[in-house]
Design a protein around this motif. Sequence first.
Motif, short mmCIF file in Angstrom:
data_model
loop_
_atom_site.label_atom_id
_atom_site.label_comp_id
_atom_site.label_asym_id
_atom_site.label_seq_id
_atom_site.Cartn_x
_atom_site.Cartn_y
_atom_site.Cartn_z
N PRO A 91 0.80 -1.22 0.00
CA PRO A 91 0.00 0.00 0.00
C PRO A 91 0.84 1.27 0.00
CG PRO A 91 0.14 -0.85 2.22
CD PRO A 91 0.89 -1.82 1.35
N ASP A 92 0.13 2.41 0.01
CA ASP A 92 0.78 3.72 0.08
C ASP A 92 1.77 3.81 1.24
OD1 ASP A 92 -0.47 5.07 -2.08
OD2 ASP A 92 -2.28 5.34 -0.90
N PHE A 93 1.41 3.19 2.36
CA PHE A 93 2.23 3.26 3.56
C PHE A 93 3.66 2.79 3.31
CE2 PHE A 93 3.79 1.78 7.68
CZ PHE A 93 3.43 2.81 8.52
N SER A 94 3.84 1.86 2.38
CA SER A 94 5.14 1.26 2.13
C SER A 94 6.02 2.08 1.19
CB SER A 94 4.94 -0.13 1.50
OG SER A 94 3.94 -0.86 2.16
N VAL A 95 5.42 2.94 0.39
CA VAL A 95 6.15 3.62 -0.69
C VAL A 95 7.31 4.49 -0.18
CG1 VAL A 95 5.93 5.28 -2.58
CG2 VAL A 95 4.21 3.48 -2.29
N PRO A 96 7.12 5.33 0.87
CA PRO A 96 8.25 6.15 1.32
C PRO A 96 9.48 5.33 1.71
CG PRO A 96 6.22 6.99 2.24
CD PRO A 96 5.89 5.67 1.60
N THR A 97 9.28 4.14 2.28
CA THR A 97 10.42 3.31 2.66
C THR A 97 11.16 2.82 1.43
OG1 THR A 97 9.28 2.61 4.68
CG2 THR A 97 11.15 1.30 3.98
N LEU A 98 10.44 2.40 0.42
CA LEU A 98 11.08 1.98 -0.83
C LEU A 98 11.91 3.11 -1.40
CD1 LEU A 98 11.57 0.11 -3.25
CD2 LEU A 98 9.36 0.86 -4.17
N ARG A 99 11.33 4.28 -1.50
CA ARG A 99 12.06 5.42 -2.07
C ARG A 99 13.26 5.80 -1.22
NH1 ARG A 99 6.56 8.78 -3.52
NH2 ARG A 99 6.17 7.84 -5.58
N ALA A 100 13.11 5.73 0.10
CA ALA A 100 14.21 6.09 0.98
C ALA A 100 15.38 5.12 0.84
CB ALA A 100 13.72 6.12 2.43
N LEU A 101 15.10 3.84 0.66
CA LEU A 101 16.16 2.86 0.47
C LEU A 101 16.91 3.10 -0.83
CD1 LEU A 101 14.28 -0.34 1.68
CD2 LEU A 101 16.21 0.76 2.83
N VAL A 102 16.18 3.47 -1.87
CA VAL A 102 16.81 3.80 -3.15
C VAL A 102 17.68 5.05 -2.99
CG1 VAL A 102 16.38 4.59 -5.52
CG2 VAL A 102 15.00 2.74 -4.55
N ASP A 103 17.15 6.08 -2.33
CA ASP A 103 17.90 7.32 -2.12
C ASP A 103 19.15 7.09 -1.27
OD1 ASP A 103 16.02 8.66 -3.61
OD2 ASP A 103 14.95 9.49 -1.88
N ALA A 104 19.10 6.09 -0.38
CA ALA A 104 20.24 5.79 0.48
C ALA A 104 21.33 5.01 -0.25
CB ALA A 104 19.78 5.01 1.71
N GLY A 105 21.07 4.64 -1.50
CA GLY A 105 22.10 4.00 -2.30
C GLY A 105 22.07 2.49 -2.31
N HIS A 106 21.06 1.88 -1.71
CA HIS A 106 20.97 0.42 -1.73
C HIS A 106 20.53 -0.06 -3.11
CE1 HIS A 106 21.62 0.06 2.57
NE2 HIS A 106 20.71 1.00 2.78
N GLU A 107 21.00 -1.22 -3.50
CA GLU A 107 20.59 -1.84 -4.76
C GLU A 107 19.31 -2.63 -4.50
OE1 GLU A 107 21.89 -5.50 -7.75
OE2 GLU A 107 23.31 -4.77 -6.24
N ILE A 108 18.24 -2.26 -5.16
CA ILE A 108 16.98 -2.98 -5.00
C ILE A 108 16.95 -4.08 -6.06
CG2 ILE A 108 14.47 -2.83 -4.86
CD1 ILE A 108 15.98 -1.19 -2.74
N ALA A 109 17.19 -5.31 -5.61
CA ALA A 109 17.26 -6.44 -6.54
C ALA A 109 15.91 -6.74 -7.17
CB ALA A 109 17.77 -7.68 -5.81
#
Length: 311
Positions: free
Chosen positions: A9-27
């Motif tokens: 849901p919407d609730f999860s989206v900021p965490t996904l974006r934050a992990l990308v911004d932090a430089g993690h590779e999203i497999a």
Amino acid sequence: MKVIFMGSPDFSVPTLRALVDAGHEIACVYAQPPRAAGRRGLAEVKTPVHQAAELLGLPVRTPLNFKAEEDRAAFAALKADVAVVVAYGLLLPEAILSGTRHGCFNGHASLLPRWRGAAPLQRAIMAGDSETGMMVMKMDKGLDTGPVALTEKVAITPDMTAGALHDRMMQVGARLMVKAMAALEAGTLQLCEQAAEGATYARKIDKGETRVDFSRPAEAVHNHVRGLSPFPGAWFETAFADGKPERVKLLETRLATGSGPAGTVIDAEAGIVACGTGAVALARLQKAGGKALDAEAFLRGHPLPKGTVLG
């Protein structure tokens, strides 16, 4: 790190974006499958996480569950360092929980062990809790029973709705998960077992509990309304000038003074309704098919005279 993200849901989206911004590779991103939507249910709609992942150019998988061996094997084949789970919507089997180097870490919206389960934000408000919080926990086979890594408390103000708390908590959760993943990568993340006492279960909201019961104390009515706002919304029925009973969503109330038979309008101008003890003021309402309006605008178009019974 190489991260698998699992959310819907919407609730999860900021965490996904934050992990990308932090430089993690999203497999890979895992989300619930598209569901039929619309009045006729003809169009299939992707979850907010699915849509956000596509905008970020990330691969997305939407298995119905992980019972199929090929789905479990595909997960393991990603050879990820960790899986981050935020409101994914499935209980994960052992093959997934242990399918990455560091396991699965969940962002959960309560102060565990209080409010384990599907609706922690709503249940906290409906119970009258004055605070809640986000927790990052390492997942195990139980329902939100794993050891906790990080916690950030959040105050629940007296008139805060579930919608407002949701928006606050999803930002806190994103920041906390990035902090947890940085510590995990550095080898400094510490885990603490949950307390043995005080566990409560936040069961999914059922439509059968959304009707307002004005025979309850005013504070309980107020908490019920704000805990279900904006979705699915508490409601009552009443007859307007044409005499036909109609359902009205009650999205906001305020505690008020006054007394009378439960469910009876005791002040038409201020929209005050008597409860079992005390009273509430109607603050935001919505008729079926209409817009949500503040009480002044709603009552101007749909008066509720003194003595009207809401039920």
